[in-house]
Scaffold this motif. Structure first.
Motif, PDB file in Angstrom:
ATOM      1  N   MET A   1       1.178  -0.713   0.210  1.00 14.83           N
ATOM      2  CA  MET A   1       0.169  -0.139   0.259  1.00 14.83           C
ATOM      3  C   MET A   1       0.471   0.849  -0.075  1.00 14.83           C
ATOM      4  N   ASP A   2       0.402   1.981  -0.942  1.00 16.73           N
ATOM      5  CA  ASP A   2       1.647   3.565  -0.641  1.00 16.73           C
ATOM      6  C   ASP A   2       0.560   4.375   0.139  1.00 16.73           C
ATOM      7  N   VAL A   3       1.918   4.694   1.093  1.00 17.31           N
ATOM      8  CA  VAL A   3       1.425   5.628   1.808  1.00 17.31           C
ATOM      9  C   VAL A   3       1.474   6.755   2.068  1.00 17.31           C
ATOM     10  N   PRO A   4       0.790   8.264   2.037  1.00 17.64           N
ATOM     11  CA  PRO A   4       0.538   9.539   1.186  1.00 17.64           C
ATOM     12  C   PRO A   4       1.352  10.106   2.318  1.00 17.64           C
ATOM     13  N   THR A   5       2.151  10.859   1.260  1.00 14.50           N
ATOM     14  CA  THR A   5       3.531  11.474   2.464  1.00 14.50           C
ATOM     15  C   THR A   5       3.009  12.658   3.242  1.00 14.50           C
ATOM     16  N   VAL A   6       3.766  13.263   3.960  1.00 15.74           N
ATOM     17  CA  VAL A   6       3.591  14.377   4.745  1.00 15.74           C
ATOM     18  C   VAL A   6       2.587  16.304   4.312  1.00 15.74           C
ATOM     19  N   ASP A   7       3.351  16.012   2.521  1.00 17.89           N
ATOM     20  CA  ASP A   7       3.132  17.514   1.630  1.00 17.89           C
ATOM     21  C   ASP A   7       1.713  16.564   1.376  1.00 17.89           C
ATOM     22  N   ASP A   8       1.031  15.421   0.838  1.00 16.51           N
ATOM     23  CA  ASP A   8       0.024  14.958   0.442  1.00 16.51           C
ATOM     24  C   ASP A   8      -1.276  15.155   1.115  1.00 16.51           C
ATOM     25  N   ILE A   9      -0.803  15.019   2.730  1.00 15.94           N
ATOM     26  CA  ILE A   9      -1.688  15.414   4.029  1.00 15.94           C
ATOM     27  C   ILE A   9      -2.281  16.431   3.779  1.00 15.94           C
ATOM     28  N   ARG A  10      -1.089  17.122   4.014  1.00 13.56           N
ATOM     29  CA  ARG A  10      -0.779  18.885   4.484  1.00 13.56           C
ATOM     30  C   ARG A  10      -2.113  19.613   3.467  1.00 13.56           C
ATOM     31  N   ALA A  11      -1.730  19.398   2.375  1.00 14.12           N
ATOM     32  CA  ALA A  11      -2.384  19.275   1.069  1.00 14.12           C
ATOM     33  C   ALA A  11      -4.564  19.042   1.180  1.00 14.12           C
ATOM     34  N   LEU A  12      -4.330  17.934   1.538  1.00 24.97           N
ATOM     35  CA  LEU A  12      -5.468  17.063   1.955  1.00 24.97           C
ATOM     36  C   LEU A  12      -5.977  17.985   2.869  1.00 24.97           C
ATOM     37  N   HIS A  13      -5.643  18.334   4.198  1.00 21.24           N
ATOM     38  CA  HIS A  13      -6.241  19.240   4.852  1.00 21.24           C
ATOM     39  C   HIS A  13      -6.935  20.592   4.429  1.00 21.24           C
ATOM     40  N   GLU A  14      -5.855  21.358   3.701  1.00 20.55           N
ATOM     41  CA  GLU A  14      -6.183  22.287   3.049  1.00 20.55           C
ATOM     42  C   GLU A  14      -7.605  22.401   2.208  1.00 20.55           C
ATOM     43  N   LYS A  15      -7.693  21.491   1.567  1.00 17.67           N
ATOM     44  CA  LYS A  15      -8.722  21.197   0.892  1.00 17.67           C
ATOM     45  C   LYS A  15     -10.158  21.135   1.504  1.00 17.67           C
ATOM     46  N   TYR A  16      -9.885  20.424   2.707  1.00 13.61           N
ATOM     47  CA  TYR A  16     -11.499  20.592   3.528  1.00 13.61           C
ATOM     48  C   TYR A  16     -11.323  21.642   4.142  1.00 13.61           C
ATOM     49  N   ALA A  17     -10.575  21.901   4.714  1.00 14.82           N
ATOM     50  CA  ALA A  17     -10.510  23.725   6.149  1.00 14.82           C
ATOM     51  C   ALA A  17     -11.498  23.747   5.627  1.00 14.82           C
ATOM     52  N   PRO A  18     -12.964  24.446   6.584  1.00 13.47           N
ATOM     53  CA  PRO A  18     -13.353  25.413   5.922  1.00 13.47           C
ATOM     54  C   PRO A  18     -13.037  27.190   6.182  1.00 13.47           C
ATOM     55  N   THR A  19     -11.472  27.404   6.912  1.00 14.74           N
ATOM     56  CA  THR A  19     -11.763  28.570   7.419  1.00 14.74           C
ATOM     57  C   THR A  19     -10.217  28.138   7.759  1.00 14.74           C
ATOM     58  N   ARG A  20      -8.740  29.082   7.671  1.00 15.95           N
ATOM     59  CA  ARG A  20      -7.682  28.714   8.248  1.00 15.95           C
ATOM     60  C   ARG A  20      -7.385  28.325   9.467  1.00 15.95           C
ATOM     61  N   ALA A  21      -7.818  29.476  10.396  1.00 13.16           N
ATOM     62  CA  ALA A  21      -8.167  28.929  12.395  1.00 13.16           C
ATOM     63  C   ALA A  21      -8.776  27.602  12.050  1.00 13.16           C
ATOM     64  N   ALA A  22      -9.403  26.841  11.027  1.00  9.32           N
ATOM     65  CA  ALA A  22      -9.704  25.328  11.432  1.00  9.32           C
ATOM     66  C   ALA A  22      -8.528  24.389  10.878  1.00  9.32           C
ATOM     67  N   PHE A  23      -7.882  25.010   9.826  1.00 13.06           N
ATOM     68  CA  PHE A  23      -6.439  24.391   9.176  1.00 13.06           C
ATOM     69  C   PHE A  23      -5.332  24.016  11.140  1.00 13.06           C
TER      70      PHE A  23
END
Length: 198
Positions: A1-23
């Protein structure tokens, strides 16, 4: 299984976070859980997959973003749902079940079908219980930091006290996790992130 990188996961958080404070709140918490887990993993005699632990820790709370209202406030009344919401997000993003489970199986020390019935929780009836060593480590590491206002590190005793309201069997399970993984040193993490210790 390919495990996502830290950068990939951070980008996913940025995609779903409704605000910068939430992120900032959620991603920082996930990063702290990773650091706690990493510390415990280094002291652990078990052979766990460190990359999987990293990804699980960084992804486990992604469902929290779905609980923010249009005004950017975090709704706490249905907070127990954040794990299944995160599981849905990761499944929709094409992640394998092995990674999705870090979301749905980290709350408390596990939520059983019986817990859902007994506590009348707003969750689909199922057992949401960490099974693998990696899932158990992330679930345990999560208990040493809270996203309250202000965010804080929790000692083992403080976390156990919070858990007591859900039953002595939950506290016993938490003690068993300490027996397996030990306790983290929160002092350097508290200094690094500037969060107080309780």
């Amino acid at each position: 299984m390919d495990v996502p990188t830290v950068d990939d996961i951070r980008a996913l958080h940025e995609k779903y976070a409704p605000t910068r404070a939430a992120f900032d709140l959620v991603y920082t918490h996930c990063e702290i859980v990773w650091k706690v887990a990493e510390q415990l993993l280094a002291a652990d005699g078990h052979r766990l997959d460190a990359d999987l632990v990293r990804a699980g820790a960084l992804l486990h709370d992604i469902g929290v973003y779905r609980l923010y209202d249009d005004a950017g406030r975090l709704g706490v009344g249905e907070y127990v749902r954040h794990g299944v919401l995160g599981h849905e997000i990761l499944r929709q993003e094409g992640f394998p079940e092995r990674l999705c489970r870090f979301c749905s199986c980290h709350t408390g020390v596990g939520i059983t079908r019986y817990d859902i019935h007994r506590l009348e929780l707003p969750l689909p009836p199922a057992d949401y219980v960490a099974e693998t060593g990696e899932e158990q480590l992330v679930m345990y590491a999560d208990k040493f930091h809270t996203k309250t206002t202000p965010p804080a590190f929790l000692s083992f005793d403080a976390s156990a006290a919070r858990m007591r309201r859900f039953g002595t069997e939950k506290v016993d399970a938490f003690h068993a996790l300490r027996g397996r993984f030990g306790e983290p040193d929160l002092v350097p993490l508290s200094a690094r992130y500037g969060h107080e210790r309780i």
